[in-house]
Design an enzyme around this catalytic site. Sequence first.
Site, PDB file in Angstrom:
ATOM      1  N   CYS A   1       0.816  -1.227   0.000  1.00 29.27           N
ATOM      2  CA  CYS A   1       0.000   0.000   0.000  1.00 29.27           C
ATOM      3  C   CYS A   1       0.842   1.268   0.000  1.00 29.27           C
ATOM      4  O   CYS A   1       0.329   2.356  -0.231  1.00 29.27           O
ATOM      5  CB  CYS A   1      -0.962  -0.010   1.184  1.00 29.27           C
ATOM      6  SG  CYS A   1      -2.111  -1.380   1.064  1.00 29.27           S
TER       7      CYS A   1
ATOM      8  N   HIS B   1      -3.453   7.018   2.154  1.00 31.72           N
ATOM      9  CA  HIS B   1      -3.816   5.702   1.624  1.00 31.72           C
ATOM     10  C   HIS B   1      -5.190   5.333   2.186  1.00 31.72           C
ATOM     11  O   HIS B   1      -5.481   5.586   3.353  1.00 31.72           O
ATOM     12  CB  HIS B   1      -2.771   4.669   2.035  1.00 31.72           C
ATOM     13  CG  HIS B   1      -3.214   3.266   1.776  1.00 31.72           C
ATOM     14  ND1 HIS B   1      -3.616   2.839   0.535  1.00 31.72           N
ATOM     15  CD2 HIS B   1      -3.349   2.198   2.622  1.00 31.72           C
ATOM     16  CE1 HIS B   1      -3.969   1.563   0.618  1.00 31.72           C
ATOM     17  NE2 HIS B   1      -3.826   1.154   1.863  1.00 31.72           N
TER      18      HIS B   1
ATOM     19  N   ASN C   1     -10.212  -0.451  -0.767  1.00 27.68           N
ATOM     20  CA  ASN C   1      -8.752  -0.375  -0.712  1.00 27.68           C
ATOM     21  C   ASN C   1      -8.192  -0.958  -2.013  1.00 27.68           C
ATOM     22  O   ASN C   1      -8.258  -2.170  -2.225  1.00 27.68           O
ATOM     23  CB  ASN C   1      -8.257  -1.161   0.513  1.00 27.68           C
ATOM     24  CG  ASN C   1      -6.747  -1.096   0.688  1.00 27.68           C
ATOM     25  OD1 ASN C   1      -6.030  -0.650  -0.205  1.00 27.68           O
ATOM     26  ND2 ASN C   1      -6.265  -1.558   1.827  1.00 27.68           N
TER      27      ASN C   1
HETATM   28  O1  UT7 Z   1      -3.976  -1.327   3.354  1.00 28.87           O
HETATM   29  C1  UT7 Z   1      -2.920  -1.910   4.033  1.00 28.87           C
HETATM   30  C2  UT7 Z   1      -3.009  -1.724   5.519  1.00 28.87           C
HETATM   31  N1  UT7 Z   1      -4.215  -2.298   6.035  1.00 28.87           N
HETATM   32  C3  UT7 Z   1      -4.921  -1.638   6.955  1.00 28.87           C
HETATM   33  O2  UT7 Z   1      -4.558  -0.553   7.315  1.00 28.87           O
HETATM   34  C4  UT7 Z   1      -6.130  -2.354   7.524  1.00 28.87           C
HETATM   35  C5  UT7 Z   1      -6.144  -2.209   9.036  1.00 28.87           C
HETATM   36  N2  UT7 Z   1      -7.233  -2.933   9.664  1.00 28.87           N
HETATM   37  C6  UT7 Z   1      -8.537  -2.601   9.552  1.00 28.87           C
HETATM   38  O3  UT7 Z   1      -8.877  -1.715   8.804  1.00 28.87           O
HETATM   39  C7  UT7 Z   1      -9.525  -3.299  10.422  1.00 28.87           C
HETATM   40  O4  UT7 Z   1      -8.846  -4.070  11.387  1.00 28.87           O
HETATM   41  C8  UT7 Z   1     -10.537  -4.214   9.659  1.00 28.87           C
HETATM   42  C9  UT7 Z   1     -11.510  -3.351   8.865  1.00 28.87           C
HETATM   43  C10 UT7 Z   1      -9.770  -5.147   8.741  1.00 28.87           C
HETATM   44  C11 UT7 Z   1     -11.344  -5.024  10.656  1.00 28.87           C
HETATM   45  O5  UT7 Z   1     -12.013  -4.162  11.564  1.00 28.87           O
HETATM   46  P1  UT7 Z   1     -11.912  -4.405  13.137  1.00 28.87           P
HETATM   47  O6  UT7 Z   1     -12.732  -3.367  13.768  1.00 28.87           O
HETATM   48  O7  UT7 Z   1     -10.459  -4.447  13.498  1.00 28.87           O
HETATM   49  O8  UT7 Z   1     -12.592  -5.802  13.280  1.00 28.87           O
HETATM   50  P2  UT7 Z   1     -12.004  -7.147  13.906  1.00 28.87           P
HETATM   51  O9  UT7 Z   1     -11.078  -7.788  12.948  1.00 28.87           O
HETATM   52  O10 UT7 Z   1     -11.509  -6.877  15.300  1.00 28.87           O
HETATM   53  O11 UT7 Z   1     -13.311  -8.027  14.026  1.00 28.87           O
HETATM   54  C12 UT7 Z   1     -14.360  -7.656  14.925  1.00 28.87           C
HETATM   55  C13 UT7 Z   1     -15.497  -8.645  14.749  1.00 28.87           C
HETATM   56  C14 UT7 Z   1     -15.044 -10.110  14.794  1.00 28.87           C
HETATM   57  O12 UT7 Z   1     -16.061 -10.850  15.410  1.00 28.87           O
HETATM   58  P3  UT7 Z   1     -15.943 -11.296  16.947  1.00 28.87           P
HETATM   59  O13 UT7 Z   1     -14.700 -12.119  17.028  1.00 28.87           O
HETATM   60  O14 UT7 Z   1     -15.880 -10.032  17.726  1.00 28.87           O
HETATM   61  O15 UT7 Z   1     -17.206 -12.070  17.151  1.00 28.87           O
HETATM   62  C15 UT7 Z   1     -14.951 -10.488  13.346  1.00 28.87           C
HETATM   63  O16 UT7 Z   1     -15.138 -11.876  13.151  1.00 28.87           O
HETATM   64  O17 UT7 Z   1     -16.082  -8.459  13.450  1.00 28.87           O
HETATM   65  C16 UT7 Z   1     -16.096  -9.710  12.757  1.00 28.87           C
HETATM   66  N3  UT7 Z   1     -15.948  -9.456  11.323  1.00 28.87           N
HETATM   67  C17 UT7 Z   1     -16.988  -9.213  10.524  1.00 28.87           C
HETATM   68  N4  UT7 Z   1     -18.312  -9.134  10.760  1.00 28.87           N
HETATM   69  C18 UT7 Z   1     -19.107  -8.864   9.709  1.00 28.87           C
HETATM   70  C19 UT7 Z   1     -14.811  -9.412  10.609  1.00 28.87           C
HETATM   71  N5  UT7 Z   1     -15.093  -9.135   9.326  1.00 28.87           N
HETATM   72  C20 UT7 Z   1     -16.439  -9.010   9.255  1.00 28.87           C
HETATM   73  C21 UT7 Z   1     -17.324  -8.719   8.197  1.00 28.87           C
HETATM   74  N6  UT7 Z   1     -18.639  -8.642   8.470  1.00 28.87           N
HETATM   75  N7  UT7 Z   1     -16.902  -8.511   6.936  1.00 28.87           N
END
Ligand code: UT7
Length: 348
Positions: free
Chosen positions: A117, A257, A287
């Site tokens: 990225c 980004h 993204n």
């Molecule tokens: O571009 C290169 C660099 N990349 C980045 O900068 C990305 C950085 N990370 C992020 O943007 C975020 O971490 C994400 C958008 C990828 C994820 O968001 P989050 O708030 O960190 O969610 P999480 O991974 O902590 O997941 C929270 C909950 C989980 O469920 P439980 O374990 O709390 O029951 C996930 O299983 O959300 C669940 N989850 C979803 N639910 C519905 C994960 N993906 C989804 C989804 N729909 N698509």
Amino acid sequence: MHNQARASITAVGHFLPDQRLTNDDLSRMVDTNDEWIRTRTGIHERRILWDKDKATSYMAIRAGAEALQKRGLTPEDIDVIIVATVTPDMSFPATACLVQAGLGASRAWGFDLSAACSGFLFAINTGANLIESGRYRRVLVIGADKMSSITDYTNRNTCVLFGDAAGAVLMEANVNGCGLIDSVLHCDGRNWESLCMLGGGSLNPPTHDTVDRKMHYIHQDGQSVFKVAVKGMADVAAEVMQRNGLTGSDVRFLVPHQANQRIIGAVARHMGLGMDRVMLNIGRYGNTTAATIPLCLYDWEHELREGDNIVIAAFGGGFTWGASYIRWAYDGAERVCIDRDTEMAVAS
Ligand code: UT7
């Protein structure tokens, strides 16, 4: 008096596939919903190049051709082509070679740059150095990724995040004090496993087993990347501002980004910028890895004026990250393309 030649951006082009993949479409493919995706990421829809016979070079060629056309130049005018991508058409030859042939840039040499990225940010810095060396006059820098080719559409953790696109800028020397002024760039490979594609390289060459284990798809530990992305981007943006004597009010636009709207908001707050001075189009495209920053420049080109201060900031796999301070070199309104206005109206 400015007499030091700097490398400036003199035109911006783009390519977006026509096909849209909405949050509702994704909610029929995996266990997700529009509300979760919008609130956690800011993404509403993304573009996907579904055509099996079209790859990253297809988009890169179109973006590059548009930049040249807007500047009134021909492909023979280009000296160097740099393609930032993590989804090259193939391991080799470099996608830059396919772009060179596709454009008919008969005088150019070129290469691919792999920095995920941060690829476009690293590529404009590389291009700027080639121009400042005095040996090359025109460098075409393209950020292009067909993320759908490495996305697992059965994994809700990643498939909602990414889209396909290309953006291109032409870089040329400027003696009026405009161009790329300063940068802070980093890489740190200690936590590479947080964001990677394990299969397909010399460590894990493709086998039935690597395919069965889904090693040819993007893998991301979202939460741990989120934390370092906010701090990494905010710190480098602040550092580049501080050492160039810029305060929030001096910066016309932050060009971040586009990985997550919450990361972008946190970085803007840290810089003392209101969201009216942040380029934000993740809602429409998701993204697109190396393409996010040139796509922002394309969408906001009509608002940019000669002399505007912009700060570009990126964070990505590697980890790679950094920020660049650019004094914009031309009045973008003069290069407005009807296509863009139509696209924005349709999407909003
Ligand atoms: O571009 C290169 C660099 N990349 C980045 O900068 C990305 C950085 N990370 C992020 O943007 C975020 O971490 C994400 C958008 C990828 C994820 O968001 P989050 O708030 O960190 O969610 P999480 O991974 O902590 O997941 C929270 C909950 C989980 O469920 P439980 O374990 O709390 O029951 C996930 O299983 O959300 C669940 N989850 C979803 N639910 C519905 C994960 N993906 C989804 C989804 N729909 N698509």
